[in-house]
Design a protein around this motif. Structure first.
Motif, PDB file in Angstrom:
ATOM      1  N   CYS A  52       5.974   0.082 -22.346  1.00 18.58           N
ATOM      2  CA  CYS A  52       6.694  -1.132 -21.925  1.00 18.58           C
ATOM      3  C   CYS A  52       7.595  -0.841 -20.729  1.00 18.58           C
ATOM      4  N   ILE A  53       8.276   0.283 -20.754  1.00 18.59           N
ATOM      5  CA  ILE A  53       9.144   0.656 -19.631  1.00 18.59           C
ATOM      6  C   ILE A  53       8.310   0.840 -18.375  1.00 18.59           C
ATOM      7  N   ALA A  54       7.176   1.502 -18.510  1.00 18.85           N
ATOM      8  CA  ALA A  54       6.321   1.776 -17.358  1.00 18.85           C
ATOM      9  C   ALA A  54       5.757   0.506 -16.733  1.00 18.85           C
ATOM     10  N   HIS A  55       5.573  -0.528 -17.546  1.00 21.36           N
ATOM     11  CA  HIS A  55       4.907  -1.735 -17.070  1.00 21.36           C
ATOM     12  C   HIS A  55       5.839  -2.934 -16.942  1.00 21.36           C
ATOM     13  N   GLY A  56       7.152  -2.678 -17.025  1.00 20.65           N
ATOM     14  CA  GLY A  56       8.103  -3.751 -16.793  1.00 20.65           C
ATOM     15  C   GLY A  56       8.131  -4.824 -17.850  1.00 20.65           C
ATOM     16  N   TYR A  57       7.836  -4.463 -19.093  1.00 22.83           N
ATOM     17  CA  TYR A  57       7.913  -5.441 -20.180  1.00 22.83           C
ATOM     18  C   TYR A  57       9.354  -5.577 -20.639  1.00 22.83           C
ATOM     19  N   GLN A  58       9.789  -6.825 -20.790  1.00 22.78           N
ATOM     20  CA  GLN A  58      11.189  -7.097 -21.095  1.00 22.78           C
ATOM     21  C   GLN A  58      11.520  -7.017 -22.587  1.00 22.78           C
ATOM     22  N   ARG A  59      10.489  -7.121 -23.435  1.00 26.37           N
ATOM     23  CA  ARG A  59      10.773  -7.145 -24.863  1.00 26.37           C
ATOM     24  C   ARG A  59       9.627  -6.539 -25.651  1.00 26.37           C
ATOM     25  N   PHE A  60       9.981  -5.809 -26.687  1.00 24.48           N
ATOM     26  CA  PHE A  60       9.013  -5.296 -27.652  1.00 24.48           C
ATOM     27  C   PHE A  60       9.462  -5.773 -29.021  1.00 24.48           C
ATOM     28  N   GLU A  61       8.646  -6.600 -29.642  1.00 21.37           N
ATOM     29  CA  GLU A  61       8.983  -7.145 -30.948  1.00 21.37           C
ATOM     30  C   GLU A  61       8.354  -6.287 -32.029  1.00 21.37           C
ATOM     31  N   GLY A  62       9.205  -5.734 -32.894  1.00 21.06           N
ATOM     32  CA  GLY A  62       8.735  -4.777 -33.886  1.00 21.06           C
ATOM     33  C   GLY A  62       8.203  -5.381 -35.164  1.00 21.06           C
ATOM     34  N   GLY A  63       8.128  -6.711 -35.255  1.00 20.99           N
ATOM     35  CA  GLY A  63       7.581  -7.328 -36.446  1.00 20.99           C
ATOM     36  C   GLY A  63       8.615  -7.557 -37.525  1.00 20.99           C
ATOM     37  N   ALA A  64       8.142  -7.940 -38.695  1.00 24.28           N
ATOM     38  CA  ALA A  64       9.027  -8.313 -39.794  1.00 24.28           C
ATOM     39  C   ALA A  64       9.646  -7.091 -40.464  1.00 24.28           C
ATOM     40  N   GLN A  65      10.902  -7.234 -40.850  1.00 27.28           N
ATOM     41  CA  GLN A  65      11.607  -6.276 -41.697  1.00 27.28           C
ATOM     42  C   GLN A  65      11.724  -4.887 -41.037  1.00 27.28           C
ATOM     43  N   GLY A  66      12.329  -3.947 -41.765  1.00 27.31           N
ATOM     44  CA  GLY A  66      12.370  -2.564 -41.311  1.00 27.31           C
ATOM     45  C   GLY A  66      13.673  -2.144 -40.668  1.00 27.31           C
ATOM     46  N   GLU A  67      14.690  -1.837 -41.493  1.00 29.23           N
ATOM     47  CA  GLU A  67      15.972  -1.407 -40.932  1.00 29.23           C
ATOM     48  C   GLU A  67      15.868  -0.075 -40.199  1.00 29.23           C
ATOM     49  N   HIS A  68      14.822   0.722 -40.505  1.00 27.96           N
ATOM     50  CA  HIS A  68      14.650   2.003 -39.807  1.00 27.96           C
ATOM     51  C   HIS A  68      14.417   1.798 -38.312  1.00 27.96           C
ATOM     52  N   LYS A  69      14.027   0.589 -37.912  1.00 33.29           N
ATOM     53  CA  LYS A  69      13.794   0.307 -36.502  1.00 33.29           C
ATOM     54  C   LYS A  69      15.095   0.324 -35.706  1.00 33.29           C
ATOM     55  N   LEU A  70      16.209   0.068 -36.378  1.00 33.56           N
ATOM     56  CA  LEU A  70      17.499   0.030 -35.688  1.00 33.56           C
ATOM     57  C   LEU A  70      17.810   1.386 -35.053  1.00 33.56           C
ATOM     58  N   ALA A  71      17.488   2.464 -35.736  1.00 34.96           N
ATOM     59  CA  ALA A  71      17.739   3.802 -35.198  1.00 34.96           C
ATOM     60  C   ALA A  71      16.879   4.095 -33.983  1.00 34.96           C
ATOM     61  N   ARG A  72      15.832   3.313 -33.768  1.00 37.13           N
ATOM     62  CA  ARG A  72      14.949   3.494 -32.609  1.00 37.13           C
ATOM     63  C   ARG A  72      15.218   2.431 -31.554  1.00 37.13           C
ATOM     64  N   ALA A  73      16.417   1.848 -31.593  1.00 31.21           N
ATOM     65  CA  ALA A  73      16.917   0.930 -30.560  1.00 31.21           C
ATOM     66  C   ALA A  73      16.287  -0.450 -30.606  1.00 31.21           C
ATOM     67  N   LEU A  74      15.697  -0.832 -31.738  1.00 32.70           N
ATOM     68  CA  LEU A  74      15.278  -2.212 -31.941  1.00 32.70           C
ATOM     69  C   LEU A  74      16.414  -2.918 -32.668  1.00 32.70           C
ATOM     70  N   LEU A  75      16.975  -3.929 -32.043  1.00 29.65           N
ATOM     71  CA  LEU A  75      18.181  -4.567 -32.550  1.00 29.65           C
ATOM     72  C   LEU A  75      17.849  -5.822 -33.363  1.00 29.65           C
ATOM     73  N   PRO A  76      18.737  -6.204 -34.293  1.00 30.62           N
ATOM     74  CA  PRO A  76      18.460  -7.364 -35.147  1.00 30.62           C
ATOM     75  C   PRO A  76      18.438  -8.669 -34.361  1.00 30.62           C
ATOM     76  N   VAL A  77      17.458  -9.504 -34.655  1.00 33.76           N
ATOM     77  CA  VAL A  77      17.293 -10.817 -34.049  1.00 33.76           C
ATOM     78  C   VAL A  77      17.033 -11.811 -35.172  1.00 33.76           C
ATOM     79  N   THR A  78      17.693 -12.940 -35.118  1.00 31.55           N
ATOM     80  CA  THR A  78      17.504 -13.971 -36.135  1.00 31.55           C
ATOM     81  C   THR A  78      16.356 -14.891 -35.738  1.00 31.55           C
ATOM     82  N   THR A  79      15.403 -15.057 -36.639  1.00 28.76           N
ATOM     83  CA  THR A  79      14.298 -15.984 -36.422  1.00 28.76           C
ATOM     84  C   THR A  79      14.489 -17.197 -37.335  1.00 28.76           C
ATOM     85  N   THR A  80      13.828 -18.298 -36.987  1.00 26.95           N
ATOM     86  CA  THR A  80      14.069 -19.560 -37.691  1.00 26.95           C
ATOM     87  C   THR A  80      12.769 -20.199 -38.147  1.00 26.95           C
TER      88      THR A  80
END
Length: 426
Positions: free
Chosen positions: A355-383
């Protein structure tokens, strides 16, 4: 069961059809691209593949109905709902609601779900030319569900425009939490540049995890679009299917579905194949929104990336940087051999590096998974939005969701206090 297939109101015609083959693909996709949050999962080809390959049909508990609002022969609003005989594959869990119905001697199914089967990706669900058409679409669906004795209508992972119409129609809002990674403008120059934005503890941990994979002799081949061969797809599916079966579940998608993706939507996929001493041992598949971008994507490209190297797949780092709206969605994965930390490398670090190499602004890690926070995926509220035909249950769910939303807000606040970024990073 259904009472009405065609109706006329004012100057437009409302049609309800049961197969994507009855929907003009070009008109559907053109309407999708006009929305504020189009995703490749709402493309006609994607929905059609789910249907024709048997992944989402009445036999699997997903009976499709396409709502088409046409004015003077032109498609002005459209959406798909699925009549569900179960609550699986939705990622907005309502098992408790179903149990409550059962305890009162009522059936919670069949219900209607406005969603993409098996895909917990936020985006436009109600395709419309104007806000008025979008609201008309919602009201039409609610009336249709009531007329056909469905217990309710549930619109999952909706866009902001959708939420506005759903709220205006009186549906109840429910929030869930996902974890997304953002590439701050003007964008990270490299994976090392990204790591430098993290706290020392998190930076050290990621480097250690990547080093374990590299020391095990694992490298990655990165294939984009048409460069993914049938043999590559076959290997990926072997890994993907094995992972599902190891967890005691059949996979949501079959091999025929991915064959359809390779034929009809090749530009929307990136495949990472892990090799150890030249032997493929694992794979992860990334979806991207190339077909939803006006500029499209560069297809047929293959690159080689050594694990743990911040250059690697990102050696052409200037490609596409700065183009607004590029989004990657991850990920399907599987492994034939266990290597310590391989999952993190294949599912997070390689995709983020790409994503960094290709200028992608967002990587969505899918549902659930607090372990993603340690890998710099931040919480987002969906509706999501919900309407229940039973008045007493509608009121009960309304009370429940009010309390749940408060709890979700507190949960997100707690997660944000554990940000992996340096204190000075915004």
């Amino acid at each position: 069961m259904e009472k009405e297939q065609v109706s006329v109101a004012n100057d437009y015609v409302i049609r309800v059809v049961d197969s994507p083959s009855q929907v003009d693909a070009a008109a559907w996709d053109a309407l999708l691209l006009k929305q504020s949050a189009p995703t490749p999962f709402m493309r006609h080809a994607f929905l059609s593949a789910l249907h024709t390959t048997g992944c989402a049909t009445a036999a699997t508990g997903w009976t499709p109905r396409f709502f088409l609002l046409e004015r003077r022969g032109l498609l002005t609003a459209a959406c798909v709902i699925y009549i569900k005989s179960h609550s699986g594959g939705e990622f907005v869990f309502d098992w408790g609601w179903a149990r409550a119905y059962h305890q009162h001697g009522l059936s919670y199914h069949p219900k209607a779900v406005c969603a993409v089967p098996f895909i917990p990706v936020p985006g436009s669900r109600l395709l419309a030319s104007t806000p008025e058409d979008r609201l008309g679409l919602v009201l039409t669906m609610m009336d249709w569900c009531a007329a056909n004795h469905l217990t309710g209508l549930h619109a999952l992972f909706a866009s902001e425009d959708d939420v506005a119409a759903l709220t205006q129609a009186g549906m109840l809002l429910r929030h869930t939490v996902q974890f997304h990674w953002s590439n701050s403008q003007p964008g990270y120059a490299s994976f090392d540049n990204f790591l430098a934005s993290l706290s020392q503890e998190k930076r050290k941990k990621i480097r250690q995890e990547r080093r374990k994979v590299a020391d095990a002799g694992v490298t990655f081949r990165v294939l984009e679009g048409a460069a993914i061969t049938q043999a590559d797809w076959d290997f990926f599916y072997r890994c993907y299917e094995r992972t599902y079966l190891e967890h005691g579940n059949p996979p949501y998608f079959n091999r025929a579905f991915y064959a359809g993706m390779a034929t009809d939507m090749p530009e929307d996929w990136v495949l990472f194949i892990a090799e150890q001493h030249g032997e493929p041992i694992a794979a992860s598949l990334l979806a991207i929104n190339a077909s939803c971008m006006k500029s499209g994507a560069q297809n047929g490209v293959e690159r080689t990336a050594p694990s743990g190297n911040s250059g690697g797949a990102g050696t052409s780092a200037t490609v596409g940087r700065g183009v607004t709206g590029r989004v990657a969605y991850g990920r399907y994965w599987g492994a034939l051999k266990r290597v310590d930390c391989l999952h993190f490398e294949a599912c997070y670090y390689q995709p983020l590096q790409w994503c960094i190499a290709h200028g992608y602004q967002r990587f969505e890690g899918g549902a659930q998974g607090e372990h993603k926070l340690a890998r710099a995926l931040l919480p987002v509220t969906t509706t999501s939005a919900h309407w229940l035909a039973h008045p007493q249950f509608f009121a009960a769910v309304d009370n429940f969701l009010t309390q749940e939303r408060e709890g979700i807000g507190q949960y997100v606040g707690e997660l944000e206090r554990h940000s992996p970024f340096k204190a000075t990073t915004t």
